[in-house]
Scaffold this active site. Structure first.
Site, mmCIF file in Angstrom:
data_model
loop_
_atom_site.group_PDB
_atom_site.id
_atom_site.type_symbol
_atom_site.label_atom_id
_atom_site.label_comp_id
_atom_site.label_asym_id
_atom_site.label_seq_id
_atom_site.Cartn_x
_atom_site.Cartn_y
_atom_site.Cartn_z
ATOM 1 N N ASP A 55 0.826 -1.200 0.000
ATOM 2 C CA ASP A 55 0.000 0.000 0.000
ATOM 3 C C ASP A 55 0.862 1.254 0.000
ATOM 4 O O ASP A 55 2.040 1.201 0.335
ATOM 5 C CB ASP A 55 -0.852 0.034 1.276
ATOM 6 C CG ASP A 55 -2.020 -0.913 1.199
ATOM 7 O OD1 ASP A 55 -2.357 -1.329 0.085
ATOM 8 O OD2 ASP A 55 -2.577 -1.231 2.254
ATOM 9 N N LYS A 73 -3.754 2.915 -2.507
ATOM 10 C CA LYS A 73 -5.107 3.462 -2.667
ATOM 11 C C LYS A 73 -5.352 4.416 -1.525
ATOM 12 O O LYS A 73 -5.980 4.104 -0.541
ATOM 13 C CB LYS A 73 -6.152 2.365 -2.697
ATOM 14 C CG LYS A 73 -5.943 1.309 -1.642
ATOM 15 C CD LYS A 73 -6.977 0.229 -1.785
ATOM 16 C CE LYS A 73 -6.865 -0.779 -0.669
ATOM 17 N NZ LYS A 73 -7.104 -0.239 0.663
ATOM 18 N N MET A 122 -7.784 8.458 9.868
ATOM 19 C CA MET A 122 -8.316 9.153 8.683
ATOM 20 C C MET A 122 -9.215 10.328 9.090
ATOM 21 O O MET A 122 -10.369 10.416 8.665
ATOM 22 C CB MET A 122 -9.083 8.169 7.788
ATOM 23 C CG MET A 122 -8.183 7.073 7.242
ATOM 24 S SD MET A 122 -9.067 5.706 6.486
ATOM 25 C CE MET A 122 -9.318 4.637 7.895
HETATM 26 N N1 SAH Z 1 -3.870 -0.377 9.160
HETATM 27 C C1 SAH Z 1 -3.359 0.929 9.506
HETATM 28 C C2 SAH Z 1 -4.412 1.994 9.314
HETATM 29 C C3 SAH Z 1 -4.834 2.162 7.876
HETATM 30 S S1 SAH Z 1 -5.983 3.443 7.687
HETATM 31 C C4 SAH Z 1 -2.844 0.915 10.930
HETATM 32 O O1 SAH Z 1 -3.080 -0.059 11.660
HETATM 33 O O2 SAH Z 1 -2.160 1.858 11.321
HETATM 34 C C5 SAH Z 1 -4.943 4.807 7.273
HETATM 35 C C6 SAH Z 1 -4.856 5.765 8.429
HETATM 36 O O3 SAH Z 1 -3.971 5.288 9.424
HETATM 37 C C7 SAH Z 1 -4.294 7.121 8.052
HETATM 38 O O4 SAH Z 1 -5.258 7.957 7.449
HETATM 39 C C8 SAH Z 1 -3.894 7.633 9.409
HETATM 40 O O5 SAH Z 1 -5.011 8.044 10.161
HETATM 41 C C9 SAH Z 1 -3.350 6.380 10.058
HETATM 42 N N2 SAH Z 1 -1.898 6.247 9.886
HETATM 43 C C10 SAH Z 1 -1.238 5.216 9.344
HETATM 44 N N3 SAH Z 1 0.091 5.412 9.373
HETATM 45 C C11 SAH Z 1 0.278 6.611 9.974
HETATM 46 C C12 SAH Z 1 1.423 7.385 10.324
HETATM 47 N N4 SAH Z 1 2.662 6.966 10.053
HETATM 48 N N5 SAH Z 1 1.223 8.576 10.926
HETATM 49 C C13 SAH Z 1 -0.019 9.020 11.232
HETATM 50 N N6 SAH Z 1 -1.123 8.336 10.921
HETATM 51 C C14 SAH Z 1 -0.993 7.147 10.309
#
Ligand code: SAH
Length: 262
Positions: free
Chosen positions: A47, A69, A184
């Site tokens: 991703d 995506k 998000m």
């Molecule tokens: N599966 C992922 C989340 C995917 S949804 C997890 O467990 O972290 C995508 C959202 O995750 C982003 O919009 C943000 O809100 C958060 N996110 C993922 N990586 C991030 C990062 N390095 N810093 C801040 N927010 C992050």
């Protein structure tokens, strides 16, 4: 599942898929299973959220496909990605599906695993450190602290249509969860804030927006529920970011170990 060697390292069987969480960005937060998967994979389907430093660890023998995506941008549809995973596995490849954070938390990992199960493709799930835990830690914000909270909620800021999810009882959430971490959050921040205020949360309550957590340019905006929308706009905060609401945010003042880095 395939045999493991003496260290517990499982063999990545040809024709199988590993759904692997890459954590929030710092390669040091990968699990051993994730590293072993990177070593053994024939193809990596990742991703947009997966950090470039982690992609740089992919061995020379593996091919790399970007299934990115991210919010709104034209990119492969979820069912196309799933179909691709199945196709690659049926061709006898060791398929590493690499996702940011944890694959089963707001990552569509469940949908992909269900499709693999239905197609009869063997798969393994490797949990990762989710942004709401790892990203907060790098921002010096503990998920819980005895003085602040005995509950924390992870909630998504938009549903499949892109709106604030109506299936969430925001009133109940606002009343019941001392700390709320919104994944998000940026697109609908105003709507989320309005719901939390009408649930009775104080506009003065400490809040933070943690962006690009664990990256060299990690940003942490410390604000309040009442000011966060204006502050985020002023600072030009961009995704990926997390919105954190609760007293734990105050502890960053003392716990910001990452400090000058971001
Ligand atoms: N599966 C992922 C989340 C995917 S949804 C997890 O467990 O972290 C995508 C959202 O995750 C982003 O919009 C943000 O809100 C958060 N996110 C993922 N990586 C991030 C990062 N390095 N810093 C801040 N927010 C992050």
């Amino acid at each position: 599942m395939a045999d493991a060697d003496i260290t517990g390292k499982p063999a990545f069987a040809p024709g199988s898929v590993w759904l692997v969480g890459a954590g929030p960005g710092d390669p040091g937060l990968l699990t051993l299973h994730a590293v072993w998967a990177l070593e053994q994979a024939d193809v990596v389907v990742h991703d947009a959220l997966v950090d470039a430093r982690i992609l740089a660890m992919i061995g020379p023998r593996a091919t790399v496909e970007h299934a990115g995506k991210r919010g709104g941008k034209a990119s492969p549809k979820q069912d196309e990605i799933t179909a691709r995973l199945i196709e690659l596995a049926r061709a006898g490849q060791r398929v590493l599906r690499l996702k940011g954070g944890d694959p089963f938390l707001f990552g569509r990992g469940a949908e992909e695993a269900l499709a693999l199960a239905e197609a009869g493709i063997p798969f393994r799930v490797v949990p990762g450190i989710t942004a709401g835990i790892g990203g907060l830690a790098y921002a010096g914000i503990p998920a819980t602290a005895k003085t602040a909270n005995s509950a924390i909620t992870f909630v998504t800021g938009h549903d499949q249509t892109g709106s604030v999810p109506d299936a969430v009882d925001w009133e109940g959430l606002g009343r019941g969860s001392q700390v709320i971490v919104v994944y998000m959050p940026m697109r609908n921040l105003q709507g989320i804030v309005a719901r939390l205020l009408s649930a009775g949360r104080s506009p003065d309550e400490p809040a933070a927006i943690v962006s690009r957590a664990c990256a060299e340019d990690q940003g942490v905006l410390v604000t309040t529920l009442g000011s966060c929308v204006a502050d985020a706009e002023r600072d030009g905060v961009t995704p990926p970011a997390l919105f954190v609401l609760g007293e734990v945010v105050r502890l960053r003042e003392k716990l910001d170990w990452w400090g000058g880095k971001g």
